[in-house]
Design a protein around this motif. Structure first.
Motif, PDB file in Angstrom:
ATOM      1  N   ALA A   8       0.834  -1.204   0.000  1.00  0.00           N
ATOM      2  CA  ALA A   8       0.000   0.000   0.000  1.00  0.00           C
ATOM      3  C   ALA A   8       0.869   1.255   0.000  1.00  0.00           C
ATOM      4  CB  ALA A   8      -0.926  -0.011   1.201  1.00  0.00           C
ATOM      5  N   LYS A   9       1.920   1.242   0.825  1.00  0.00           N
ATOM      6  CA  LYS A   9       2.814   2.398   0.910  1.00  0.00           C
ATOM      7  C   LYS A   9       3.534   2.613  -0.419  1.00  0.00           C
ATOM      8  CE  LYS A   9       4.674   5.594   3.509  1.00  0.00           C
ATOM      9  NZ  LYS A   9       3.918   6.498   4.379  1.00  0.00           N
ATOM     10  N   ARG A  10       3.994   1.520  -0.994  1.00  0.00           N
ATOM     11  CA  ARG A  10       4.703   1.531  -2.257  1.00  0.00           C
ATOM     12  C   ARG A  10       3.838   2.160  -3.357  1.00  0.00           C
ATOM     13  NH1 ARG A  10       5.325  -1.999  -6.162  1.00  0.00           N
ATOM     14  NH2 ARG A  10       7.397  -1.978  -7.086  1.00  0.00           N
ATOM     15  N   LYS A  11       2.591   1.732  -3.367  1.00  0.00           N
ATOM     16  CA  LYS A  11       1.634   2.215  -4.352  1.00  0.00           C
ATOM     17  C   LYS A  11       1.448   3.730  -4.216  1.00  0.00           C
ATOM     18  CE  LYS A  11      -2.989   1.006  -5.851  1.00  0.00           C
ATOM     19  NZ  LYS A  11      -4.225   0.350  -5.419  1.00  0.00           N
ATOM     20  N   GLU A  12       1.374   4.179  -2.958  1.00  0.00           N
ATOM     21  CA  GLU A  12       1.188   5.603  -2.673  1.00  0.00           C
ATOM     22  C   GLU A  12       2.389   6.417  -3.205  1.00  0.00           C
ATOM     23  OE1 GLU A  12       0.448   6.165   1.615  1.00  0.00           O
ATOM     24  OE2 GLU A  12       1.780   7.903   1.477  1.00  0.00           O
ATOM     25  N   ILE A  13       3.602   5.899  -2.959  1.00  0.00           N
ATOM     26  CA  ILE A  13       4.816   6.618  -3.384  1.00  0.00           C
ATOM     27  C   ILE A  13       4.956   6.586  -4.909  1.00  0.00           C
ATOM     28  CG2 ILE A  13       7.359   6.689  -3.192  1.00  0.00           C
ATOM     29  CD1 ILE A  13       5.807   7.444  -0.578  1.00  0.00           C
ATOM     30  N   LEU A  14       4.698   5.425  -5.512  1.00  0.00           N
ATOM     31  CA  LEU A  14       4.771   5.310  -6.974  1.00  0.00           C
ATOM     32  C   LEU A  14       3.787   6.277  -7.622  1.00  0.00           C
ATOM     33  CD1 LEU A  14       5.025   1.430  -7.480  1.00  0.00           C
ATOM     34  CD2 LEU A  14       6.821   3.098  -7.882  1.00  0.00           C
ATOM     35  N   ASP A  29      10.880  -1.333 -14.038  1.00  0.00           N
ATOM     36  CA  ASP A  29      11.428  -1.945 -12.813  1.00  0.00           C
ATOM     37  C   ASP A  29      11.540  -0.954 -11.647  1.00  0.00           C
ATOM     38  OD1 ASP A  29      11.824  -4.367 -14.218  1.00  0.00           O
ATOM     39  OD2 ASP A  29      13.711  -3.585 -15.011  1.00  0.00           O
ATOM     40  N   LEU A  30      10.456  -0.311 -11.339  1.00  0.00           N
ATOM     41  CA  LEU A  30      10.483   0.715 -10.291  1.00  0.00           C
ATOM     42  C   LEU A  30      10.505   0.103  -8.898  1.00  0.00           C
ATOM     43  CD1 LEU A  30       7.981   3.246 -11.882  1.00  0.00           C
ATOM     44  CD2 LEU A  30      10.486   3.307 -11.923  1.00  0.00           C
ATOM     45  N   GLN A  31      11.283   0.761  -8.043  1.00  0.00           N
ATOM     46  CA  GLN A  31      11.403   0.330  -6.651  1.00  0.00           C
ATOM     47  C   GLN A  31      11.305   1.565  -5.776  1.00  0.00           C
ATOM     48  OE1 GLN A  31      15.259  -1.614  -6.734  1.00  0.00           O
ATOM     49  NE2 GLN A  31      14.419  -3.416  -7.752  1.00  0.00           N
ATOM     50  N   VAL A  32      10.903   1.367  -4.538  1.00  0.00           N
ATOM     51  CA  VAL A  32      10.826   2.501  -3.619  1.00  0.00           C
ATOM     52  C   VAL A  32      12.006   2.432  -2.657  1.00  0.00           C
ATOM     53  CG1 VAL A  32       9.467   3.593  -1.786  1.00  0.00           C
ATOM     54  CG2 VAL A  32       8.347   2.811  -3.880  1.00  0.00           C
ATOM     55  N   HIS A  33      12.740   3.526  -2.603  1.00  0.00           N
ATOM     56  CA  HIS A  33      13.966   3.605  -1.823  1.00  0.00           C
ATOM     57  C   HIS A  33      13.763   4.444  -0.553  1.00  0.00           C
ATOM     58  CE1 HIS A  33      18.120   4.393  -0.794  1.00  0.00           C
ATOM     59  NE2 HIS A  33      17.946   5.681  -0.974  1.00  0.00           N
ATOM     60  N   HIS A  34      14.380   3.991   0.533  1.00  0.00           N
ATOM     61  CA  HIS A  34      14.384   4.746   1.790  1.00  0.00           C
ATOM     62  C   HIS A  34      15.601   5.658   1.820  1.00  0.00           C
ATOM     63  CE1 HIS A  34      11.643   1.512   2.901  1.00  0.00           C
ATOM     64  NE2 HIS A  34      11.217   2.264   3.884  1.00  0.00           N
ATOM     65  N   ARG A  35      15.397   6.924   2.080  1.00  0.00           N
ATOM     66  CA  ARG A  35      16.517   7.870   2.146  1.00  0.00           C
ATOM     67  C   ARG A  35      17.186   7.840   3.506  1.00  0.00           C
ATOM     68  NH1 ARG A  35      14.381  13.387   0.019  1.00  0.00           N
ATOM     69  NH2 ARG A  35      16.593  13.738  -0.218  1.00  0.00           N
ATOM     70  N   GLN A  36      16.496   7.361   4.505  1.00  0.00           N
ATOM     71  CA  GLN A  36      17.059   7.195   5.844  1.00  0.00           C
ATOM     72  C   GLN A  36      16.465   5.922   6.441  1.00  0.00           C
ATOM     73  OE1 GLN A  36      15.821  10.557   8.205  1.00  0.00           O
ATOM     74  NE2 GLN A  36      16.978  12.037   6.979  1.00  0.00           N
ATOM     75  N   TYR A  37      17.193   5.359   7.387  1.00  0.00           N
ATOM     76  CA  TYR A  37      16.628   4.298   8.223  1.00  0.00           C
ATOM     77  C   TYR A  37      16.555   4.832   9.645  1.00  0.00           C
ATOM     78  CZ  TYR A  37      17.587   1.056   4.375  1.00  0.00           C
ATOM     79  OH  TYR A  37      17.634   0.429   3.161  1.00  0.00           O
ATOM     80  N   HIS A  38      15.490   4.516  10.316  1.00  0.00           N
ATOM     81  CA  HIS A  38      15.309   5.028  11.678  1.00  0.00           C
ATOM     82  C   HIS A  38      15.347   3.914  12.694  1.00  0.00           C
ATOM     83  CE1 HIS A  38      13.097   8.886  10.165  1.00  0.00           C
ATOM     84  NE2 HIS A  38      14.385   8.872   9.879  1.00  0.00           N
ATOM     85  N   GLU A  51       6.345   2.509   7.755  1.00  0.00           N
ATOM     86  CA  GLU A  51       6.057   3.522   8.779  1.00  0.00           C
ATOM     87  C   GLU A  51       6.780   4.853   8.533  1.00  0.00           C
ATOM     88  OE1 GLU A  51       5.216   0.574  12.589  1.00  0.00           O
ATOM     89  OE2 GLU A  51       7.169   1.544  12.409  1.00  0.00           O
ATOM     90  N   TYR A  52       7.540   4.936   7.441  1.00  0.00           N
ATOM     91  CA  TYR A  52       8.282   6.165   7.175  1.00  0.00           C
ATOM     92  C   TYR A  52       7.387   7.204   6.515  1.00  0.00           C
ATOM     93  CZ  TYR A  52      12.631   3.787   8.262  1.00  0.00           C
ATOM     94  OH  TYR A  52      13.635   3.124   8.908  1.00  0.00           O
ATOM     95  N   PRO A  53       7.633   8.487   6.841  1.00  0.00           N
ATOM     96  CA  PRO A  53       6.873   9.537   6.155  1.00  0.00           C
ATOM     97  C   PRO A  53       7.265   9.583   4.675  1.00  0.00           C
ATOM     98  CG  PRO A  53       8.595  10.498   7.561  1.00  0.00           C
ATOM     99  CD  PRO A  53       8.587   9.020   7.832  1.00  0.00           C
ATOM    100  N   GLY A  54       6.324  10.026   3.854  1.00  0.00           N
ATOM    101  CA  GLY A  54       6.497  10.017   2.396  1.00  0.00           C
ATOM    102  C   GLY A  54       7.730  10.738   1.895  1.00  0.00           C
ATOM    103  N   HIS A  55       8.164  11.813   2.588  1.00  0.00           N
ATOM    104  CA  HIS A  55       9.302  12.576   2.055  1.00  0.00           C
ATOM    105  C   HIS A  55      10.617  11.812   2.193  1.00  0.00           C
ATOM    106  CE1 HIS A  55       9.560  13.821   6.314  1.00  0.00           C
ATOM    107  NE2 HIS A  55      10.840  13.950   6.086  1.00  0.00           N
TER     108      HIS A  55
END
Ligand SMILES: [Zn+2]
Ligand SMILES: [Zn+2]
Length: 79
Positions: A8-14, A29-38, A51-55
């Protein structure tokens, strides 16, 4: 393959990135990348991927994604 929450999150970001790699505009071949890990200090565990915010999430094609990971280390932030 994916956890339903990540799906669901992936879909939102894509959708937000209009199904294009933000670096090269490829739509393959799109993938969603995390800019930070918390790391959540109070719970002594990592935040779950969805659980990460969209930005902090961006859409990359497979090629830009793997190049990015070879070049940069994703910073881990203790929160
Ligand atoms: Zn790309
Ligand atoms: Zn990544």
């Amino acid at each position: 393959m994916f956890h339903p929450n990540w799906k669901a999150k992936r879909k939102e970001i894509l959708h937000r990135d209009m199904h294009r790699c933000v670096h090269c505009s490829s739509d393959k071949d799109l993938q969603v990348h995390h800019r930070q890990y918390h790391f959540i200090a109070s719970e002594q565990k990592f935040r779950l991927p969805w659980e990460y915010p969209g930005h902090l999430l961006i859409t990359l094609c497979e090629s830009c994604h793997s190049k990015g990971h070879n070049k940069y280390k994703v910073p881990t932030i203790t929160i």
